[in-house]
Design a protein around this motif. Structure first.
Motif, PDB file in Angstrom:
ATOM      1  N   VAL A 299       0.852  -1.186   0.000  1.00 18.95           N
ATOM      2  CA  VAL A 299       0.000   0.000   0.000  1.00 18.95           C
ATOM      3  C   VAL A 299       0.888   1.236   0.000  1.00 18.95           C
ATOM      4  O   VAL A 299       1.749   1.386   0.870  1.00 18.95           O
ATOM      5  CB  VAL A 299      -0.923   0.031   1.239  1.00 18.95           C
ATOM      6  N   ARG A 300       0.696   2.089  -0.977  1.00 21.57           N
ATOM      7  CA  ARG A 300       1.423   3.364  -1.027  1.00 21.57           C
ATOM      8  C   ARG A 300       0.463   4.491  -0.679  1.00 21.57           C
ATOM      9  O   ARG A 300      -0.726   4.418  -0.987  1.00 21.57           O
ATOM     10  CB  ARG A 300       2.026   3.605  -2.418  1.00 21.57           C
ATOM     11  N   TYR A 301       0.953   5.533  -0.019  1.00 25.35           N
ATOM     12  CA  TYR A 301       0.121   6.664   0.374  1.00 25.35           C
ATOM     13  C   TYR A 301       0.482   7.858  -0.515  1.00 25.35           C
ATOM     14  O   TYR A 301       1.585   8.397  -0.413  1.00 25.35           O
ATOM     15  CB  TYR A 301       0.348   7.049   1.830  1.00 25.35           C
ATOM     16  N   ILE A 302      -0.439   8.252  -1.377  1.00 27.03           N
ATOM     17  CA  ILE A 302      -0.225   9.406  -2.261  1.00 27.03           C
ATOM     18  C   ILE A 302      -1.487  10.255  -2.227  1.00 27.03           C
ATOM     19  O   ILE A 302      -2.555   9.828  -2.662  1.00 27.03           O
ATOM     20  CB  ILE A 302       0.068   8.962  -3.709  1.00 27.03           C
ATOM     21  N   GLY A 303      -1.387  11.464  -1.708  1.00 27.04           N
ATOM     22  CA  GLY A 303      -2.561  12.313  -1.553  1.00 27.04           C
ATOM     23  C   GLY A 303      -3.056  12.924  -2.845  1.00 27.04           C
ATOM     24  O   GLY A 303      -4.263  13.097  -3.050  1.00 27.04           O
ATOM     25  N   GLU A 304      -2.158  13.249  -3.759  1.00 27.69           N
ATOM     26  CA  GLU A 304      -2.530  13.970  -4.977  1.00 27.69           C
ATOM     27  C   GLU A 304      -3.012  13.006  -6.057  1.00 27.69           C
ATOM     28  O   GLU A 304      -2.309  12.061  -6.415  1.00 27.69           O
ATOM     29  CB  GLU A 304      -1.348  14.789  -5.511  1.00 27.69           C
ATOM     30  N   PRO A 375     -19.079  29.402   0.231  1.00 27.25           N
ATOM     31  CA  PRO A 375     -19.516  29.304  -1.172  1.00 27.25           C
ATOM     32  C   PRO A 375     -19.692  27.857  -1.617  1.00 27.25           C
ATOM     33  O   PRO A 375     -18.906  27.314  -2.398  1.00 27.25           O
ATOM     34  CB  PRO A 375     -18.375  29.992  -1.926  1.00 27.25           C
ATOM     35  N   ARG A 376     -20.738  27.230  -1.129  1.00 25.45           N
ATOM     36  CA  ARG A 376     -20.907  25.803  -1.397  1.00 25.45           C
ATOM     37  C   ARG A 376     -21.025  25.505  -2.896  1.00 25.45           C
ATOM     38  O   ARG A 376     -20.473  24.518  -3.383  1.00 25.45           O
ATOM     39  CB  ARG A 376     -22.131  25.269  -0.657  1.00 25.45           C
ATOM     40  N   ALA A 377     -21.750  26.336  -3.637  1.00 25.86           N
ATOM     41  CA  ALA A 377     -21.905  26.094  -5.077  1.00 25.86           C
ATOM     42  C   ALA A 377     -20.561  26.169  -5.795  1.00 25.86           C
ATOM     43  O   ALA A 377     -20.268  25.354  -6.682  1.00 25.86           O
ATOM     44  CB  ALA A 377     -22.886  27.097  -5.673  1.00 25.86           C
ATOM     45  N   ASP A 378     -19.722  27.126  -5.412  1.00 20.08           N
ATOM     46  CA  ASP A 378     -18.397  27.241  -6.032  1.00 20.08           C
ATOM     47  C   ASP A 378     -17.539  26.014  -5.710  1.00 20.08           C
ATOM     48  O   ASP A 378     -16.764  25.545  -6.555  1.00 20.08           O
ATOM     49  CB  ASP A 378     -17.678  28.502  -5.538  1.00 20.08           C
ATOM     50  N   ILE A 379     -17.668  25.513  -4.479  1.00 19.86           N
ATOM     51  CA  ILE A 379     -16.906  24.325  -4.078  1.00 19.86           C
ATOM     52  C   ILE A 379     -17.328  23.124  -4.920  1.00 19.86           C
ATOM     53  O   ILE A 379     -16.491  22.361  -5.416  1.00 19.86           O
ATOM     54  CB  ILE A 379     -17.112  24.052  -2.574  1.00 19.86           C
ATOM     55  N   VAL A 380     -18.640  22.959  -5.111  1.00 23.91           N
ATOM     56  CA  VAL A 380     -19.144  21.862  -5.938  1.00 23.91           C
ATOM     57  C   VAL A 380     -18.656  22.013  -7.377  1.00 23.91           C
ATOM     58  O   VAL A 380     -18.202  21.048  -8.002  1.00 23.91           O
ATOM     59  CB  VAL A 380     -20.685  21.816  -5.888  1.00 23.91           C
ATOM     60  N   ASP A 381     -18.731  23.230  -7.908  1.00 27.48           N
ATOM     61  CA  ASP A 381     -18.309  23.459  -9.292  1.00 27.48           C
ATOM     62  C   ASP A 381     -16.834  23.121  -9.495  1.00 27.48           C
ATOM     63  O   ASP A 381     -16.457  22.503 -10.495  1.00 27.48           O
ATOM     64  CB  ASP A 381     -18.552  24.920  -9.690  1.00 27.48           C
ATOM     65  N   LYS A 382     -15.996  23.517  -8.540  1.00 25.99           N
ATOM     66  CA  LYS A 382     -14.559  23.333  -8.699  1.00 25.99           C
ATOM     67  C   LYS A 382     -14.115  21.894  -8.456  1.00 25.99           C
ATOM     68  O   LYS A 382     -13.217  21.377  -9.140  1.00 25.99           O
ATOM     69  CB  LYS A 382     -13.796  24.260  -7.745  1.00 25.99           C
ATOM     70  N   ILE A 383     -14.760  21.212  -7.502  1.00 25.00           N
ATOM     71  CA  ILE A 383     -14.259  19.902  -7.075  1.00 25.00           C
ATOM     72  C   ILE A 383     -14.976  18.725  -7.727  1.00 25.00           C
ATOM     73  O   ILE A 383     -14.324  17.752  -8.123  1.00 25.00           O
ATOM     74  CB  ILE A 383     -14.332  19.787  -5.535  1.00 25.00           C
ATOM     75  N   VAL A 384     -16.300  18.771  -7.849  1.00 24.61           N
ATOM     76  CA  VAL A 384     -16.998  17.563  -8.305  1.00 24.61           C
ATOM     77  C   VAL A 384     -17.845  17.709  -9.572  1.00 24.61           C
ATOM     78  O   VAL A 384     -18.327  16.710 -10.089  1.00 24.61           O
ATOM     79  CB  VAL A 384     -17.897  16.981  -7.185  1.00 24.61           C
ATOM     80  N   LYS A 385     -18.003  18.904 -10.091  1.00 22.10           N
ATOM     81  CA  LYS A 385     -18.914  19.089 -11.218  1.00 22.10           C
ATOM     82  C   LYS A 385     -18.495  18.300 -12.456  1.00 22.10           C
ATOM     83  O   LYS A 385     -19.320  17.725 -13.166  1.00 22.10           O
ATOM     84  CB  LYS A 385     -19.013  20.577 -11.563  1.00 22.10           C
ATOM     85  N   ASP A 444      -2.577  17.725   2.458  1.00 21.82           N
ATOM     86  CA  ASP A 444      -2.047  16.874   1.394  1.00 21.82           C
ATOM     87  C   ASP A 444      -3.138  16.374   0.454  1.00 21.82           C
ATOM     88  O   ASP A 444      -2.858  15.612  -0.470  1.00 21.82           O
ATOM     89  CB  ASP A 444      -1.304  15.679   1.995  1.00 21.82           C
ATOM     90  N   ASN A 445      -4.362  16.778   0.704  1.00 21.15           N
ATOM     91  CA  ASN A 445      -5.495  16.388  -0.137  1.00 21.15           C
ATOM     92  C   ASN A 445      -5.915  17.606  -0.964  1.00 21.15           C
ATOM     93  O   ASN A 445      -6.457  18.570  -0.413  1.00 21.15           O
ATOM     94  CB  ASN A 445      -6.649  15.908   0.746  1.00 21.15           C
ATOM     95  N   PRO A 446      -5.676  17.612  -2.283  1.00 18.72           N
ATOM     96  CA  PRO A 446      -5.971  18.789  -3.107  1.00 18.72           C
ATOM     97  C   PRO A 446      -7.417  19.263  -3.021  1.00 18.72           C
ATOM     98  O   PRO A 446      -7.677  20.472  -3.076  1.00 18.72           O
ATOM     99  CB  PRO A 446      -5.622  18.320  -4.523  1.00 18.72           C
ATOM    100  N   ASN A 447      -8.371  18.332  -2.889  1.00 18.60           N
ATOM    101  CA  ASN A 447      -9.775  18.749  -2.787  1.00 18.60           C
ATOM    102  C   ASN A 447     -10.021  19.559  -1.521  1.00 18.60           C
ATOM    103  O   ASN A 447     -10.767  20.543  -1.524  1.00 18.60           O
ATOM    104  CB  ASN A 447     -10.687  17.524  -2.786  1.00 18.60           C
ATOM    105  N   ARG A 448      -9.395  19.154  -0.421  1.00 15.69           N
ATOM    106  CA  ARG A 448      -9.576  19.892   0.831  1.00 15.69           C
ATOM    107  C   ARG A 448      -8.860  21.244   0.765  1.00 15.69           C
ATOM    108  O   ARG A 448      -9.312  22.229   1.349  1.00 15.69           O
ATOM    109  CB  ARG A 448      -9.060  19.050   2.004  1.00 15.69           C
TER     110      ARG A 448
END
Length: 593
Positions: A299-304, A375-385, A444-448
């Motif tokens: 198991v390797r740990y890679i956040g990105e 800005p929940r809508a902006d977060i959704v647009d940038k991360i999961v849209k 280390d988590n780009p989404n966060r």
């Protein structure tokens, strides 16, 4: 059953804690035959995960992260596991779990002869009693404010259901234990014994200075149930064992003492490269459950996510489970021509922003002001849209859109007050104040990192002074609830089975209630929830609790997580799973071509 954290998602229950709300009924099932997992025997595989391992006990409030739970799942065995259809599958090669009576609810656990720890010690009733003691809170007598009495085991899940039992009845065979409940318990089938018996009683007994597990059992039998109204001085030997259970298995390296990483499952940890990787090898003695095809898993740990994709492309990884960003799927699709398979689906998990009920957020107006600035809508647009074009901000703390009660709960819970950013409304609530707010997250988590940046920029406009409290991938989970921050961004991941995940996170005083939310009326409903076996009535109770959480200005759910798994044509047997176990749920079926 407890939730598991995905970045630390502590699910709204991990399978040792339970799920935020049941997505499916507890379907039956029995141990799959070895033939069902047939594949090429031997070989190895490399799996990449986002977070870094830091404890061999994933049941504690600090240790309940996805990676710790996955390693435990591969190295321990128990009476059941959950498959990717969200059925509870019995492992009768390990032992038998039977409901002896409905009135009163009585459950008997019997470990099969021959099941043993990797040091040769048999798995016995003492190991079951230890798990019962830790998960039930039976001996705790701490007051609500924690100023009097003792809380022994820092359990990540909710103890309410098992607290309905008295000290177990032990069988003469030394391998069986029977628990009797004073009321019905909705989650009895997943309360104990799975997916693994993962902390050996004989090790804790020795570390506490006891002669053996008989002395351990004699000690526990001699102690009365804890009573917060009449606390007693802490029992030194039980305290020593509980302290060992709470922190004694925490490590980022391979302990010199092998008793600190014993296995009673398919694999044994062989080596650890701190914050980088871990290697597990097949347990040659294991035959009390599905037999794995592979001899070794690294198991390797890679956040990105891009780095995970690159590792897959270069042949440095066989299976990856990134916390996908907007471009991840496109990058993975480009690898299909070289034999990469990509699975994408909704997860029983969600990202969220929690606000502490202390410091600047002790004032409800300040909490509401901060929520208006997110800005929940902006977060959704940038991360999961890009991953899910239909994604919208999540409007429930307890349901995800894939669950039937979500729409009605979201419509009536008060989430409508936070549909868009309202800087002027936030400023009005602050009334000229400029509170300083430290936000903790996995840096280390780009989404966060993206979520933090968007929240910071917007909240600053409202007058908040934002302090970056980001921590590394192996450290942020342990910091949850330690009082060093004011708000935190992380994820909860649901097992998809049971209801105990609700009180796990939201009931007053529970170990996974990190921001110290407390509502006596909600506590009462949660106590009712865990003894309610009717699914429709469960949904009604959870809907009421959802509204109470929103009314309290608890914080904000951000979005339902999108799961992305990918694997090369070097391995077979990988199957998508929406809960916190992820692709690991059937690791025994993985095979090298």
């Amino acid at each position: 059953m407890r939730l598991g954290r995905i970045s630390k998602a502590v699910g709204v229950a991990a399978v040792a804690a339970i799920a935020l709300s049941a997505c499916a009924g507890n379907g039956g099932g029995t141990t799959p035959s070895t033939a069902a997992a047939a594949g090429k025997q031997g070989g190895s595989a490399t799996v990449v995960e986002v977070n870094a391992f830091n404890t061999f006990n994933p049941n504690t409030a600090d240790g309940n992260t996805d990676i710790n739970s996955k390693i435990s799942y591969a190295t321990h065995s128990g009476f059941f596991y959950i498959d990717n259809k969200l059925n509870v599958v019995r492992n009768e090669k390990f032992g038998k779990m039977e409901k002896v009576s409905d009135n009163p609810l009585t459950v008997k656990y019997t470990v099969n002869d021959g099941v043993k720890w990797s040091d040769g010690t048999p798995v016995t009733a003492a190991d079951l009693v230890l798990q019962w003691a830790a998960f039930s809170g039976y001996y705790n007598d701490a007051s609500a404010d924690g100023k009097k009495g003792t809380s022994y085991f820092s359990y990540a899940g909710d103890p309410t259901g098992l607290a309905l039992t008295d000290f177990p009845e032990l069988g003469d065979d030394g391998r069986s234990m029977t628990v009797k409940y004073s009321k019905p318990f909705a989650d009895w089938e997943i309360a104990l014994g799975g997916p693994g018996i993962d902390v050996p009683a004989h090790v804790l007994a020795k570390k506490a200075g006891l002669a053996d597990t008989k002395a351990f059992l004699d000690l526990l039998k001699s102690m009365p149930r804890g009573d917060a109204k009449a606390p007693k001085p802490a029992n030194a030997k039980l305290k020593a064992m509980a302290d060992m259970w709470n922190t004694g298995f925490d490590t980022k390296t391979l302990p010199a003492d092998p008793s600190l990483f014993l296995s009673d499952g398919p694999f044994i940890v062989k080596s650890i490269n701190q914050d980088q990787s871990m290697t597990m090898v097949k347990n040659k003695d294991y035959n009390w459950g599905p037999i794995p095809n592979l001899d070794e898993i690294t198991v390797r740990y890679i956040g990105e996510a891009p780095a995970q994709v690159q590792a897959l492309k270069n042949g440095e990884a066989d299976i990856i489970a990134p916390q996908a960003s907007a471009d991840t799927v496109e990058q993975l699709k480009a690898l299909e021509s070289q034999g990469v398979t990509v699975d994408v689906g909704h997860q029983l998990a969600y990202d969220h922003l929690d606000l502490n009920y202390s410091g600047p957020f002790a004032d409800k107006n300040v909490r509401e002001a901060f929520m208006k600035a997110v800005p929940r809508a902006d977060i959704v647009d940038k991360i999961v849209k890009k991953l899910d074009p239909k994604a919208t901000p999540l409007d429930s703390q307890l349901f995800v859109p894939d669950q039937a009660p979500y729409a009605d709960s979201a419509k009536n819970n008060g989430s409508s007050a936070y549909q868009g950013v309202d800087i002027e409304g936030a400023k009005k609530l602050l009334n000229g104040a400029t509170p300083s707010v430290r936000i903790m997250y996995n840096k280390d988590n780009p989404n966060r990192v993206d979520a933090f940046s968007l929240i910071s920029e917007s909240a600053t406009k409202a007058g908040f002074k934002i302090v970056d409290g980001g921590l590394g991938k192996a450290d942020w989970g342990k910091a949850l609830g330690d009082g060093t921050y004011d708000a935190t961004i992380f994820g909860w991941s649901n097992s998809g089975v049971g209801v105990s995940g609700v009180p796990q996170i939201f009931k007053s005083g529970n170990g996974s209630n990190f921001n110290k939310f407390s509502d006596p009326a909600a506590d009462k409903l949660m106590d009712e929830l865990i003894v309610t076996t009717d699914k429709s009535k469960q949904d009604g109770l959870v809907t009421q609790i959802d509204k109470m959480i929103w009314d309290s200005a608890y914080g904000l759910p951000l979005f339902q997580s999108v799961g992305v798994d990918a694997y090369s044509d070097r391995v077979t047997g990988v199957k998508y799973m929406p809960n916190q176990t992820g692709v690991w749920w059937n690791f025994w079926e993985w095979a090298q071509k």
